[in-house]
Design an enzyme around this catalytic site. Structure first.
Site, PDB file in Angstrom:
ATOM      1  N   CYS A 109      36.767  36.726  31.220  1.00 49.53           N
ATOM      2  CA  CYS A 109      36.247  35.477  31.767  1.00 49.53           C
ATOM      3  C   CYS A 109      37.402  34.554  32.104  1.00 49.53           C
ATOM      4  CB  CYS A 109      35.316  34.836  30.741  1.00 49.53           C
ATOM      5  SG  CYS A 109      34.565  33.291  31.301  1.00 49.53           S
ATOM      6  N   HIS A 154      26.520  37.805  33.531  1.00 53.38           N
ATOM      7  CA  HIS A 154      27.636  37.068  32.934  1.00 53.38           C
ATOM      8  C   HIS A 154      27.640  35.614  33.415  1.00 53.38           C
ATOM      9  CE1 HIS A 154      32.018  36.804  31.642  1.00 53.38           C
ATOM     10  NE2 HIS A 154      31.900  35.758  32.446  1.00 53.38           N
ATOM     11  N   GLU A 155      27.514  35.419  34.732  1.00 49.50           N
ATOM     12  CA  GLU A 155      27.571  34.061  35.283  1.00 49.50           C
ATOM     13  C   GLU A 155      26.330  33.252  34.937  1.00 49.50           C
ATOM     14  OE1 GLU A 155      30.356  32.900  36.232  1.00 49.50           O
ATOM     15  OE2 GLU A 155      31.264  34.888  36.254  1.00 49.50           O
ATOM     16  N   HIS A 158      26.497  31.678  31.635  1.00 51.67           N
ATOM     17  CA  HIS A 158      27.267  30.432  31.593  1.00 51.67           C
ATOM     18  C   HIS A 158      26.364  29.207  31.735  1.00 51.67           C
ATOM     19  CE1 HIS A 158      31.519  31.331  31.339  1.00 51.67           C
ATOM     20  NE2 HIS A 158      31.421  32.262  32.286  1.00 51.67           N
TER      21      HIS A 158
END
Length: 184
Positions: A109, A154-155, A158
């Protein structure tokens, strides 16, 4: 602001916040930060990141540049070399396959300086619903699989303050079941 100065890191509170929906049209300040996100990832994609002295990446979420809004930018190639570019407002995953996958080398990341070794359990196929900010903010649904599905998960994590290493098994970081699909 220089691209390498715009990143926020995992010790900063904004990386652990649940972000707010973005409204359209976006404000000038929001657009400036979104433009920074795009410039950062595009410089990684086109290879100019070396000259700009930044760490390359394939995707970024708005809180990584200090914007507390649900925006994600992805610009990468899949394992077959096809180019993909998404700028999503308010993305959400509306379908997750039962099939599980993970990256063989683990995830990384832009906002995490310290490497966290381990397998990150992800769904092999996801459908993302989002406002397509590259196409008039129209609501779209996109089905992604494999590497692209991992990047999207993954994003989107966030946006809820979740980092990839939160998903690594604490007792057995390299844990994987035999039916999981290893990528890479």
């Amino acid at each position: 602001m220089e691209l390498n100065e715009c990143l926020k890191y995992d010790n900063e509170p904004i990386l652990r916040e649940t972000l707010e929906d973005i409204s359209f049209p976006v404000s000038q300040k929001e657009q400036e930060l979104i433009d920074e996100m795009v410039a950062y990832i595009d410089s990684s994609y086109d290879g100019t990141y070396r000259a700009k002295k930044i760490v390359p990446g394939v995707a970024i979420a708005a809180n990584q540049v200090g914007l507390n809004k649900k925006v994600v930018y992805i610009h990468t190639r899949d394992l077959e070399g096809r180019e993909y570019k998404f700028l999503w407002g308010n993305p959400k995953i509306i379908f997750k396959s039962e099939t599980i996958t993970y990256l063989s080398g683990g995830e990384g990341c832009l906002s995490v300086k310290e490497h966290h070794e381990g397998n990150v359990k992800r769904h092999y196929v996801v459908i993302v619903e989002a406002n397509d900010m590259l196409n008039g903010n129209k609501l779209e649904k996109v089905e992604l699989e494999g590497f692209l599905a991992i990047v999207a998960q993954h994003e989107i994590d966030h946006l809820s303050g979740v980092l990839y290493y939160d998903r690594i098994n604490k007792e057995d970081p390299m844990y994987a079941e035999k039916e999981w699909i290893k990528i890479g």
